[in-house]
Design a protein around this motif. Structure first.
Motif, PDB file in Angstrom:
ATOM      1  N   ARG A   1       5.523   2.390  -2.407  1.00 26.73           N
ATOM      2  CA  ARG A   1       4.826   1.133  -2.135  1.00 26.73           C
ATOM      3  C   ARG A   1       5.346   0.426  -0.884  1.00 26.73           C
ATOM      4  N   GLU A   2       6.458   0.888  -0.355  1.00 28.27           N
ATOM      5  CA  GLU A   2       7.026   0.261   0.834  1.00 28.27           C
ATOM      6  C   GLU A   2       6.127   0.510   2.046  1.00 28.27           C
ATOM      7  N   GLN A   3       6.112  -0.460   2.972  1.00 25.87           N
ATOM      8  CA  GLN A   3       5.453  -0.218   4.252  1.00 25.87           C
ATOM      9  C   GLN A   3       6.217   0.891   4.942  1.00 25.87           C
ATOM     10  N   GLY A   4       5.519   1.789   5.574  1.00 23.12           N
ATOM     11  CA  GLY A   4       6.182   2.928   6.195  1.00 23.12           C
ATOM     12  C   GLY A   4       6.689   3.897   5.150  1.00 23.12           C
ATOM     13  N   GLY A   5       6.003   3.956   4.018  1.00 20.71           N
ATOM     14  CA  GLY A   5       6.425   4.785   2.899  1.00 20.71           C
ATOM     15  C   GLY A   5       6.555   6.258   3.233  1.00 20.71           C
TER      16      GLY A   5
END
Length: 134
Positions: free
Chosen positions: A45-49
């Motif tokens: 779910r992190e940006q830049g996953g």
């Protein structure tokens, strides 16, 4: 003492008297499996996953191995043939691998820092039990 501890101590097959170490390893494996699953989900779910794909995979591998180890440990079977020690060693290695991967990202992602810590603790609990039943 919780119900799990009571069950393990009530088990008639504890010739080495390692019930407390079994309980610690079982609980540690369960916690580690849950934490690794949450960490994998958070990584995705992190940006830049995309940069965290290897971490998420390592998390999920570790969670699966921890769950399997937990199930084997509560059955208290096959200790005499070295099978349980092999399972404990595999779990400790999976935890070490996951912790190392999470530590790469720990500075930027709190979930990775926490996961690495729990993985290290689980690896230690598995190794402690393996040494006690050798």
């Amino acid at each position: 003492m919780g119900v799990l501890g009571q069950m393990l101590y009530a088990h008639p097959d504890d010739p080495e008297g390692v019930g407390e170490k079994v309980r610690a390893a079982v609980e540690s494996c369960g916690l580690c499996a849950q934490v690794c699953t949450v960490c994998a989900d958070a990584c995705m779910r992190e940006q830049g996953g995309a940069q965290l794909v290897a971490c998420a995979r390592s998390d999920l591998d570790c969670a699966d191995v921890c769950e399997a180890a937990q199930r084997v440990l509560v059955r208290r079977t096959a200790e005499e043939d070295g099978f349980v020690i092999s399972v404990l060693e595999a779990c400790a290695r999976a935890c070490d691998r996951c912790a190392a991967e999470c530590e790469v990202h720990a500075e930027h992602h709190e979930h990775c820092r926490l996961c690495a810590q729990v993985c290290r603790e689980c690896a230690r609990a598995c190794r402690d039990l393996a040494l006690a039943i050798v």
